[in-house]
Design a protein around this motif. Structure first.
Motif, PDB file in Angstrom:
ATOM      1  N   THR A   1       1.407   1.525  -6.214  1.00  0.00           N
ATOM      2  CA  THR A   1       2.616   2.320  -5.821  1.00  0.00           C
ATOM      3  C   THR A   1       3.417   0.833  -5.493  1.00  0.00           C
ATOM      4  OG1 THR A   1       1.858   4.369  -5.015  1.00  0.00           O
ATOM      5  CG2 THR A   1       3.842   3.485  -4.165  1.00  0.00           C
ATOM      6  N   TRP A   9       1.958   3.209   2.569  1.00  0.00           N
ATOM      7  CA  TRP A   9       1.731   4.105   3.336  1.00  0.00           C
ATOM      8  C   TRP A   9       2.703   4.098   4.685  1.00  0.00           C
ATOM      9  CZ3 TRP A   9      -4.242   2.579   3.613  1.00  0.00           C
ATOM     10  CH2 TRP A   9      -4.775   3.159   2.550  1.00  0.00           C
ATOM     11  N   GLY A  21       6.242   9.390  -5.456  1.00  0.00           N
ATOM     12  CA  GLY A  21       5.050   9.997  -5.730  1.00  0.00           C
ATOM     13  C   GLY A  21       4.705  10.577  -7.090  1.00  0.00           C
ATOM     14  N   ASP A  22       3.994  11.805  -7.194  1.00  0.00           N
ATOM     15  CA  ASP A  22       3.643  12.298  -8.515  1.00  0.00           C
ATOM     16  C   ASP A  22       4.893  13.211  -8.744  1.00  0.00           C
ATOM     17  OD1 ASP A  22       1.153  11.256  -8.584  1.00  0.00           O
ATOM     18  OD2 ASP A  22       0.764  12.465  -6.710  1.00  0.00           O
ATOM     19  N   THR A  36       7.514  14.019  -5.973  1.00  0.00           N
ATOM     20  CA  THR A  36       7.268  14.099  -4.687  1.00  0.00           C
ATOM     21  C   THR A  36       7.680  12.848  -3.981  1.00  0.00           C
ATOM     22  OG1 THR A  36       5.351  15.319  -4.998  1.00  0.00           O
ATOM     23  CG2 THR A  36       5.436  14.324  -2.830  1.00  0.00           C
ATOM     24  N   VAL A  37       8.491  12.541  -3.035  1.00  0.00           N
ATOM     25  CA  VAL A  37       8.949  11.450  -2.440  1.00  0.00           C
ATOM     26  C   VAL A  37       8.570  11.180  -1.028  1.00  0.00           C
ATOM     27  CG1 VAL A  37      10.852  10.720  -4.194  1.00  0.00           C
ATOM     28  CG2 VAL A  37      11.120  12.067  -1.976  1.00  0.00           C
ATOM     29  N   ARG A  38       8.410  10.081  -0.446  1.00  0.00           N
ATOM     30  CA  ARG A  38       8.222   9.786   0.924  1.00  0.00           C
ATOM     31  C   ARG A  38       9.076   8.993   1.235  1.00  0.00           C
ATOM     32  NH1 ARG A  38       2.095   8.730   2.832  1.00  0.00           N
ATOM     33  NH2 ARG A  38       2.465   7.470   0.920  1.00  0.00           N
ATOM     34  N   LYS A  72       6.288   3.262  -9.482  1.00  0.00           N
ATOM     35  CA  LYS A  72       4.577   3.594  -9.695  1.00  0.00           C
ATOM     36  C   LYS A  72       4.439   2.872 -10.911  1.00  0.00           C
ATOM     37  CE  LYS A  72       2.172   7.717  -8.954  1.00  0.00           C
ATOM     38  NZ  LYS A  72       1.876   7.267  -7.491  1.00  0.00           N
ATOM     39  N   VAL A 104       8.915   5.735  -0.827  1.00  0.00           N
ATOM     40  CA  VAL A 104       7.651   5.856  -1.929  1.00  0.00           C
ATOM     41  C   VAL A 104       7.875   6.880  -2.933  1.00  0.00           C
ATOM     42  CG1 VAL A 104       5.310   5.843  -2.090  1.00  0.00           C
ATOM     43  CG2 VAL A 104       6.380   4.942  -0.147  1.00  0.00           C
ATOM     44  N   ILE A 137       8.752  13.783   3.919  1.00  0.00           N
ATOM     45  CA  ILE A 137       7.929  13.911   2.569  1.00  0.00           C
ATOM     46  C   ILE A 137       8.697  15.185   2.057  1.00  0.00           C
ATOM     47  CG2 ILE A 137       5.714  14.501   1.756  1.00  0.00           C
ATOM     48  CD1 ILE A 137       4.714  13.235   4.020  1.00  0.00           C
ATOM     49  N   LEU A 138       9.015  15.096   0.797  1.00  0.00           N
ATOM     50  CA  LEU A 138       9.764  16.302   0.087  1.00  0.00           C
ATOM     51  C   LEU A 138       9.666  16.149  -1.508  1.00  0.00           C
ATOM     52  CD1 LEU A 138      13.525  16.559   0.751  1.00  0.00           C
ATOM     53  CD2 LEU A 138      12.047  14.359   1.256  1.00  0.00           C
ATOM     54  N   VAL A 139       9.963  17.209  -1.969  1.00  0.00           N
ATOM     55  CA  VAL A 139      10.294  16.985  -3.732  1.00  0.00           C
ATOM     56  C   VAL A 139      11.669  17.008  -3.944  1.00  0.00           C
ATOM     57  CG1 VAL A 139       9.784  18.416  -5.693  1.00  0.00           C
ATOM     58  CG2 VAL A 139       8.201  18.357  -4.160  1.00  0.00           C
ATOM     59  N   LEU A 158       0.846  -1.134  -0.091  1.00  0.00           N
ATOM     60  CA  LEU A 158      -0.093   0.199   0.084  1.00  0.00           C
ATOM     61  C   LEU A 158       0.699   1.101   0.044  1.00  0.00           C
ATOM     62  CD1 LEU A 158      -2.978  -0.977   2.520  1.00  0.00           C
ATOM     63  CD2 LEU A 158      -2.779  -0.960  -0.008  1.00  0.00           C
TER      64      LEU A 158
END
Lengths: 660, 151
Positions: free
Chosen positions: A583, A234, A600-601, A608-610, A572, A598, A520-522, A232
Motif C-alpha cells: 500500500t 496504518w 483499500g480493496d 474501501t478507503v481509509r 495499491k 489509503v 473508513i468507508l466505501v 505501512l
C-alpha cells in the motif's frame, strides 16, 4: 570477484584477533610496539571490510545471481538505487554493514584519538577489536553473505517491496551508526576499568563518541518511524513493536549517558554510574541486534529452525555483557566518588534525569521481553500491546519533562528552585495559558491533550528562556546580546536546540494523537465526503505501471471552502517478481496537518478507503531533526573536538564558563 | 563533608526506591489490562471464552469465505482446519491478507459467537507464517515442524 571479498572478510577476522589481544598484552606489560599495533590494525581491519563490502555491492549491481545472497534478495528488474540499498536489506548483508560500521568507528578512534594516552588508546581499540572478533566469526560461521550457488539461476527472487523505498533504504545505515557507535562508549568504559581510573578528561574523550552515536540513532529512529508512517499505511508512526523498542532502548540509555557524562566532566562525580551506563547502553544495542537478528520476534520457529544463529548471538550477548559486568564488579569499587552536591542542584536534576530515563527504559525492556519470557516459562502466548507502554512509559516521562527546564537553569552544587522558577516565569505563564486556552476554547473534557500541549509549551519556552537569559536578550542592547551570542560555547546552543526539539516532538505527538480524525468507508468515483472540515472527492481508480510493479491508483481531490486544497494519489502496488502487494498511502504533508489517504480493496461498485486527518504530525520528525542538529552543533564545539588535547588554559576557561 | 555525602546517598536511594516502586505499580496496573492472550478456533469451540475480554485468534482464512459488504465491513472465516470462527472487521485489510493464508485478528467474541475484530494483522515478511497461525495449526495437528523451511 566475491571470493576476494570473502577472503578479505577472513583476513579482517584475523586482524581483529590480533587487534583484540596483542595491544591488551602490550598495555599490561608496557610494551610500546605492541600498543602501537592497535591503531594500525584498526585501520587495516576497516579497509579490508570496506573492500569486502564493495565486492558484495558489486555483485548486487551486476546481478551476479551465482551469489546466494544476491539471488535471494535482488532481481534484474529492481532499480539501481534499490540494488545498492538491497545489500543491507537482508540478514547476512545487514551484518556485513554492521561489522563495517564497527570497524569504521574503530578506525575513527584510531585516527582522531592520536592524542589519547597510548596505553588507554591501545585498550580501547583492543576491546573494539574483540567485539569485531565476535561478530566476524558470527558471520563467517553462521551468516555468510559471500557464498556461491551452483548452477547460477537466471533471475533473482527480488527484495521485499516494503523495503524498496528511500526511507527504509537509509534507515539501517543510520540506525547502525547509532547502535554500533555505542560500542565506542563500551570500549572506553572497559579501557577505563582496566586502567582503574576515571576522571573528567575521560568523560571529555568519551563525549564526542557518545554524541555522534546518539545523533545517528536519533536520525535512524526518526527515519524508521517516518517510513512506518507513510509506507505501512496504518496512519500511525510508532507501534511499540519489539523491533522499534529494540532501537528505542539504547536511545534512552544513551540519552542518560550523554547527561551523566556531563556531570562527570564538570563535577568529577557519578563515575561508576557513568561507566555502568556506557556498558548497559551498548548491551542494549546488542540485545536489539539479538532480538532482530535471531528471529525470536518473527517467529519462535524461525529461531528453532536455525538455532546456530540465535544461540551464537545470544552467547555473544552473554559474554559481552556478563564479561564487562564482571570486570565492572571487580574494578569499580576502586574508583571513589567525587565532589558532593546538594539534592537540589544541577547534578541532582541530572541524576533524576538518569533515574527516570533508566526506569522508563526498564519498563520498555520488560514489556518487550515479557511475552518471550512467559512463553518460554509457561507456554502461554500473549502479546503486550501499545496500551501497556502508554501507561507505563508516559507517566515516567511527565516528571522528566517537568524537571527539565528547571534543572537546565539550576546552578551546580547547590541550586535554588524558587529563584529558577522566578526566572522561568515566562515559561510558567505560557504553560498555564496553553492548558487553560485549550480547555476553554477547544475541548473542556480533553484534559490529557491539554496537559500534553502544556508540557510541550513548558519544555519549548523553558529552553528558549534559558537561552535568552544566557545572551541577556532584551536586558542589554541587542548589539551586546549579539556579542554574547557569538561568545557562547556551541554546546549551549546545542542544548537549547535539543531541548527545544524534544518539546516540539511532544507537540507533534500530542497533536497527532489527540486530534486525529479517521474515516473508513466505501466510496465510488464522484463521491464526496467530509473530513475534519475538508471535502474529499474520490475520482476513481486507474491502473498504472512502474519499473517492477503494476498499481491501482486512486485519485482524491480535497476541497477547503470550495477551493481545491490538494490532489492526492494513493496506490495499491503489485510487485511482479516478488508477487506481493503493498500500500502506498497518499499523503499531503503540511506544517499544520497531514492528509493521509489509503486505498483499500474493491467492494462492489466502490472501493474501501481509509482517510486520516493527522494534525501536527510533521513536528514529530521536525523535532527529531532539531535534536539531531543540536547534536551536530555540539560535535563541532571546539572544546569537544574529537580527541582534542587539553591545554591547561582552556581548562581554566571551562571552569569559569559553567556552561554545559 | 562526610555527613553531606551520607545524606546525598540516602536521598538518592529514597528517590530511586520511590521510582522503582512507582514504576512497578504502573507496570502491574498496565499489564493486567493490556496483554491479550492468544486463542485458537478450537479453543473457542470448546467455549471457555470470556465474552468481555479482548484476545487474539489466529488461523487460515478459509477459501471462498471473504465477503465484502457495501458499508465497508468484511466478513471472513478463520479456521485451524478443525474448527472455524466467523470474523467481522471494518476497515482496510493488510496487504498480505489473502484467502487460504494465515491471519491474526485482535478483538472480542460477541454473544452469537462472531468475532468482532478491531485489528487484523499480517506480518511484514511473507516468508514466515505468523507464529500464532503456526501454533494454531500445530495444535490442530495439521502442521509439521520445519514445514515452513521451504524457501
Amino acid at each position: 570477484m566475491i571470493e576476494y571479498g570473502h577472503f578479505a572478510l577472513a583476513l579482517a577476522f584475523a586482524v581483529a584477533l590480533v587487534q583484540g589481544t596483542v595491544p591488551l598484552w602490550g598495555a599490561a606489560r608496557g610494551d610500546v610496539l605492541a600498543m602501537r599495533l592497535a591503531p594500525q590494525a584498526a585501520i587495516v581491519q576497516f579497509l579490508l571490510l570496506l573492500f569486502a563490502f564493495a565486492t558484495l555491492m558489486h555483485a548486487y549491481i551486476v546481478n551476479d545471481f551465482s551469489v546466494v545472497n544476491v539471488f535471494e534478495n535482488s532481481s534484474t528488474l529492481k532499480p539501481l538505487f534499490y540494488k545498492i540499498t538491497g545489500v543491507w536489506g537482508n540478514h547476512e548483508g545487514s551484518l556485513v554493514l554492521w561489522v563495517l560500521i564497527l570497524a569504521l568507528f574503530g578506525a575513527a578512534v584510531a585516527v582522531f584519538g592520536r592524542h589519547l594516552p597510548q596505553r588507554f588508546l591501545a585498550r580501547v581499540l583492543a576491546v573494539q577489536g574483540l567485539i569485531g572478533v565476535g561478530f566476524l566469526s558470527f558471520m563467517l560461521f553462521t551468516s555468510n553473505a559471500f557464498l556461491r550457488m551452483d548452477p547460477p539461476p537466471l533471475e533473482g527472487q527480488g527484495l521485499n517491496p516494503l523495503l524498496q523505498d528511500p526511507g527504509i533504504a537509509l534507515h539501517p545505515p543510520m540506525l547502525y551508526l547509532g547502535y554500533v557507535g555505542f560500542s565506542t562508549a563500551y570500549s572506553f568504559a572497559m579501557a577505563a576499568l582496566l586502567e582503574g581510573r576515571v576522571d573528567p578528561s575521560w568523560a571529555r574523550w568519551l563525549r564526542p563518541w557518545v554524541l555522534a552515536a546518539w545523533l545517528f540513532l536519533t536520525l535512524g529512529i526518526a527515519f524508521g518511524s517516518w517510513w512506518a508512517y507513510y509506507e505501512l499505511g496504518w496512519g500511525g508512526w510508532w507501534f511499540w513493536d519489539p523491533v522499534e523498542n529494540a532501537s528505542f532502548m539504547p536511545w534512552l540509555a544513551g540519552t542518560a549517558l550523554l547527561h551523566s557524562a556531563i556531570v562527570l566532566e564538570k563535577r568529577n562525580t557519578l563515575k561508576n554510574w557513568t561507566i555502568l551506563l556506557a556498558i548497559l547502553t551498548f548491551a542494549l544495542s546488542l540485545l536489539g541486534t539479538f532480538l532482530v537478528r535471531s528471529g525470536v520476534l518473527t517467529s519462535v520457529h524461525a529461531f528453532a529452525t536455525d538455532p546456530a544463529r540465535g544461540v551464537y548471538i545470544l552467547a555473544l550477548l552473554v559474554i559481552a555483557v556478563g564479561g564487562s559486568l564482571l570486570v565492572y564488579a571487580w574494578r569499580a569499587p576502586a574508583m571513589q566518588g567525587g565532589a558532593a552536591f546538594a539534592p537540589i542542584s544541577r547534578e541532582g536534576a541530572l541524576v533524576l534525569n538518569n533515574l527516570l530515563l533508566a526506569t522508563a527504559c526498564a519498563t520498555v525492556l520488560l514489556g518487550t521481553l515479557y511475552p518471550l519470557i512467559l512463553e518460554a516459562l509457561t507456554g502461554d502466548k500473549i502479546s503486550v500491546g501499545p496500551p501497556f507502554f502508554n501507561r507505563t512509559f508516559l507517566p515516567l516521562m511527565v516528571p522528566l519533562m517537568v524537571v527539565l527546564p528547571v534543572g537546565a537553569m539550576m546552578a551546580w552544587k547547590r541550586g535554588d528552585v524558587l529563584g529558577v522558577l522566578q526566572r522561568l516565569k515566562a515559561a510558567v505563564a505560557a504553560t498555564l495559558a496553553v492548558i487553560g486556552g485549550y480547555l476553554a476554547l477547544v475541548d473542556p473534557r480533553a484534559l490529557g491533550a491539554a496537559l500534553g500541549f502544556g508540557v510541550a509549551a513548558w519544555v519549548m519556552v523553558g529552553a528558549l528562556v534559558e537561552y535568552a537569559e544566557r545572551i541577556a536578550l532584551f536586558r542589554v542592547p541587542l548589539a551586546r546580546s549579539w556579542q554574547r551570542f557569538k561568545g557562547l560555547p556551541r554546546s549551549a546552543t546545542a542544548m537549547m536546540l535539543a531541548h527545544l526539539g524534544l518539546g516540539v516532538i511532544i507537540l507533534g505527538i500530542t497533536g497527532s494523537s489527540a486530534g486525529q480524525v479517521e474515516r473508513i468507508l466505501v466510496m465510488q468515483a464522484g463521491d464526496t465526503v467530509e473530513l475534519a472540515g475538508y471535502q474529499v472527492r474520490f475520482e476513481g481508480v486507474e491502473e498504472v505501471r512502474g519499473p517492477n510493479y503494476v498499481a491501482q491508483r486512486g485519485g482524491f481531490t480535497v476541497f477547503a471552502d470550495g477551493r481545491v486544497e490538494a490532489v492526492i494519489h494513493s496506490e495499491k502496488r503489485f510487485y511482479l517478481i516478488e508477487r506481493q502487494t503493498t500500500t502506498e498511502a497518499g499523503i499531503k504533508s503540511g506544517i499544520l496537518r497531514d492528509l493521509y489517504f489509503v486505498l483499500g480493496d474493491q467492494s462492489g461498485e466502490g472501493w474501501t478507503v481509509r482517510l486520516y486527518y493527522n494534525p501536527l504530525v510533521f513536528w514529530i520528525w521536525g523535532g527529531a531533526g532539531l535534536m539531531a542538529i543540536g547534536g551536530m552543533i555540539s560535535l563541532t564545539d571546539r572544546r569537544l573536538r574529537v580527541g582534542a588535547p587539553k591545554p591547561a588554559s582552556s581548562r581554566r576557561g571551562l571552569a569559569t564558563q559553567g556552561a554545559v | 563533608m562526610k555527613h553531606l555525602r551520607k545524606r546525598q546517598r540516602a536521598m538518592l536511594l529514597a528517590v530511586a526506591l520511590l521510582l522503582v516502586g512507582g514504576a512497578t505499580a504502573l507496570v502491574l496496573a498496565a499489564l493486567g489490562e493490556s496483554i491479550s492472550f492468544f486463542v485458537t478456533p478450537s479453543e473457542i469451540a470448546q467455549g471457555q471464552i470470556d465474552p468481555e475480554k479482548r484476545f487474539r485468534i489466529g488461523g487460515l482464512v478459509r477459501e471462498g469465505s471473504v465477503e465484502r459488504r457495501p458499508d465497508g465491513t468484511v466478513r471472513f472465516i478463520v479456521t485451524d482446519t478443525v474448527n472455524e470462527v466467523q470474523v467481522v472487521y471494518r476497515g482496510v485489510l493488510p496487504d498480505l491478507f489473502r484467502e487460504g493464508q494465515g491471519v491474526v485478528a485482535l478483538g472480542t467474541l460477541d454473544e452469537s459467537g462472531v468475532f468482532r475484530a478491531s485489528e487484523v494483522l499480517a506480518k511484514h515478511d511473507e516468508r514466515y507464517m505468523p507464529r500464532e497461525v503456526v501454533d494454531a495449526l500445530e495444535q490442530a495437528g495439521v502442521w509439521k515442524d520445519g514445514a515452513e523451511e521451504q524457501r
